[in-house]
Design an enzyme around this catalytic site. Structure first.
Site, PDB file in Angstrom:
ATOM      1  N   GLU A 217       0.807  -1.226   0.000  1.00 33.33           N
ATOM      2  CA  GLU A 217       0.000   0.000   0.000  1.00 33.33           C
ATOM      3  C   GLU A 217       0.842   1.279   0.000  1.00 33.33           C
ATOM      4  O   GLU A 217       0.351   2.333   0.410  1.00 33.33           O
ATOM      5  CB  GLU A 217      -0.922   0.002   1.220  1.00 33.33           C
ATOM      6  CG  GLU A 217      -1.954  -1.108   1.178  1.00 33.33           C
ATOM      7  CD  GLU A 217      -3.101  -0.813   2.132  1.00 33.33           C
ATOM      8  OE1 GLU A 217      -4.123  -0.295   1.679  1.00 33.33           O
ATOM      9  OE2 GLU A 217      -2.949  -1.083   3.334  1.00 33.33           O
TER      10      GLU A 217
ATOM     11  N   HIS B  20      -0.417   5.536   7.393  1.00 31.23           N
ATOM     12  CA  HIS B  20      -1.571   4.695   7.086  1.00 31.23           C
ATOM     13  C   HIS B  20      -1.725   3.710   8.233  1.00 31.23           C
ATOM     14  O   HIS B  20      -0.755   3.060   8.635  1.00 31.23           O
ATOM     15  CB  HIS B  20      -1.379   3.952   5.770  1.00 31.23           C
ATOM     16  CG  HIS B  20      -2.442   2.923   5.548  1.00 31.23           C
ATOM     17  ND1 HIS B  20      -3.784   3.234   5.596  1.00 31.23           N
ATOM     18  CD2 HIS B  20      -2.381   1.579   5.319  1.00 31.23           C
ATOM     19  CE1 HIS B  20      -4.489   2.133   5.398  1.00 31.23           C
ATOM     20  NE2 HIS B  20      -3.669   1.117   5.236  1.00 31.23           N
TER      21      HIS B  20
ATOM     22  N   HIS C 221      -4.694   1.055  10.587  1.00 26.74           N
ATOM     23  CA  HIS C 221      -5.972   0.347  10.652  1.00 26.74           C
ATOM     24  C   HIS C 221      -6.587   0.494  12.052  1.00 26.74           C
ATOM     25  O   HIS C 221      -7.313  -0.398  12.500  1.00 26.74           O
ATOM     26  CB  HIS C 221      -5.780  -1.130  10.324  1.00 26.74           C
ATOM     27  CG  HIS C 221      -5.077  -1.386   9.016  1.00 26.74           C
ATOM     28  ND1 HIS C 221      -4.255  -2.459   8.787  1.00 26.74           N
ATOM     29  CD2 HIS C 221      -5.076  -0.662   7.859  1.00 26.74           C
ATOM     30  CE1 HIS C 221      -3.784  -2.407   7.548  1.00 26.74           C
ATOM     31  NE2 HIS C 221      -4.252  -1.328   6.967  1.00 26.74           N
TER      32      HIS C 221
ATOM     33  N   HIS D 243     -11.497  -0.245   6.498  1.00 29.33           N
ATOM     34  CA  HIS D 243     -10.072  -0.519   6.358  1.00 29.33           C
ATOM     35  C   HIS D 243      -9.226   0.271   7.356  1.00 29.33           C
ATOM     36  O   HIS D 243      -8.537  -0.309   8.185  1.00 29.33           O
ATOM     37  CB  HIS D 243      -9.700  -0.188   4.895  1.00 29.33           C
ATOM     38  CG  HIS D 243      -8.261  -0.375   4.552  1.00 29.33           C
ATOM     39  ND1 HIS D 243      -7.786  -0.255   3.269  1.00 29.33           N
ATOM     40  CD2 HIS D 243      -7.178  -0.650   5.306  1.00 29.33           C
ATOM     41  CE1 HIS D 243      -6.478  -0.464   3.257  1.00 29.33           C
ATOM     42  NE2 HIS D 243      -6.089  -0.708   4.477  1.00 29.33           N
TER      43      HIS D 243
HETATM   44 ZN   LIG Z   1      -4.134  -0.831   4.947  1.00 24.93          ZN
END
Ligand SMILES: [Zn+2]
Length: 254
Positions: free
Chosen positions: A77, A96, A98, A167
């Protein structure tokens, strides 16, 4: 120590802090824009943030290609990072994550407002990106190419935080410390907001209050350094800390 070495060290510190503060676990990542070339960014190869060391940091072009030959697998990602740097020249670091505390908002499209003073870092508006809207209902939900990254960056627009439906989130900081601050306080803000919903209608921060707090936390203030140093100690990486900014040498003000 030269600028690149310190950048790598700072990025290791950021990885360890986010792991220690439960913002990331085996998955999730943090990057910073290359200090000397705005067309590149620094990001670990595909390791869990808790384990990242200086030698793990790899240079990427904004479209997600490694700058030099390296056989270690990159994060699938990584396009989240490059696409945000491409769209936002003001952004110097991207996270990023979760983090579970934010997931309910992305699933329900409930608004996530800043409700506590430290939550001001998430900004007035937290948009929600749904990968299915443009890429259909059979993706693996991961951002695996620039087209998806650019679509996410478009939803993020000029904001500091975007939720990704089912997500996680992407956070955009003016500096590495700023991004880490968003990563640490966004889940806390969400938890307080959730708790407040049981009691009544939570009152969000006023836009003027958010604005008034923005300058408190640029990287050169004692207030920012205080948190960075504290988090680094908790994460057992205080030995990697660079020099504090001038404003932070002495006694902190609050
Ligand atoms: Zn992710």
């Amino acid at each position: 120590m030269n600028e690149m070495d310190q950048a790598r060290r700072d990025l290791v510190i950021a990885n360890r802090i986010l792991a220690r503060e439960d913002v990331v676990d085996a998955y999730g990542h943090v990057s910073m824009r290359h200090p000397q070339d705005p067309g590149r960014y620094l990001l670990s190869w595909s390791r869990s943030p808790e384990l990242v060391e200086g030698g793990d940091i790899v240079e990427f072009t904004l479209d997600g290609k490694k700058v030099s030959a390296d056989n270690r697998p990159p994060y699938l990602e990584r396009f989240i990072h490059g696409a945000i740097y491409e769209a936002r020249p003001d952004v110097q670091a991207v996270i990023h994550s979760h983090a579970e505390d934010l997931l309910p908002y992305g699933i329900t499209h409930a608004k996530l407002p800043p409700v506590i003073h430290s939550g001001s870092v998430i900004g007035n508006d937290v948009p929600i990106w749904d990968i299915a809207e443009k890429f259909g209902r059979a993706t693996n939900l991961l951002v695996v190419n620039m087209e998806q990254g650019r679509d996410l960056a478009k939803t993020l627009a000029g904001n500091r935080l975007a939720l990704m439906r089912g997500h996680g989130f992407a956070a955009a900081g003016r500096s590495l410390m700023d991004a880490v601050r968003i990563g640490v306080y966004a889940p806390k803000n969400a938890r307080v907001h959730m708790a407040a919903l049981r009691l009544g209608v939570p009152l969000p921060l006023h836009p003027g209050e958010i604005e008034a707090r923005t300058d408190l936390f640029n990287p050169n203030t004692a207030e920012m350094w205080r948190a960075w140093e504290y988090w680094a100690r908790r994460a057992n990486v205080a030995d990697l800390l660079g020099e504090p900014p001038k404003a932070a040498k002495g006694t902190s003000r609050n």
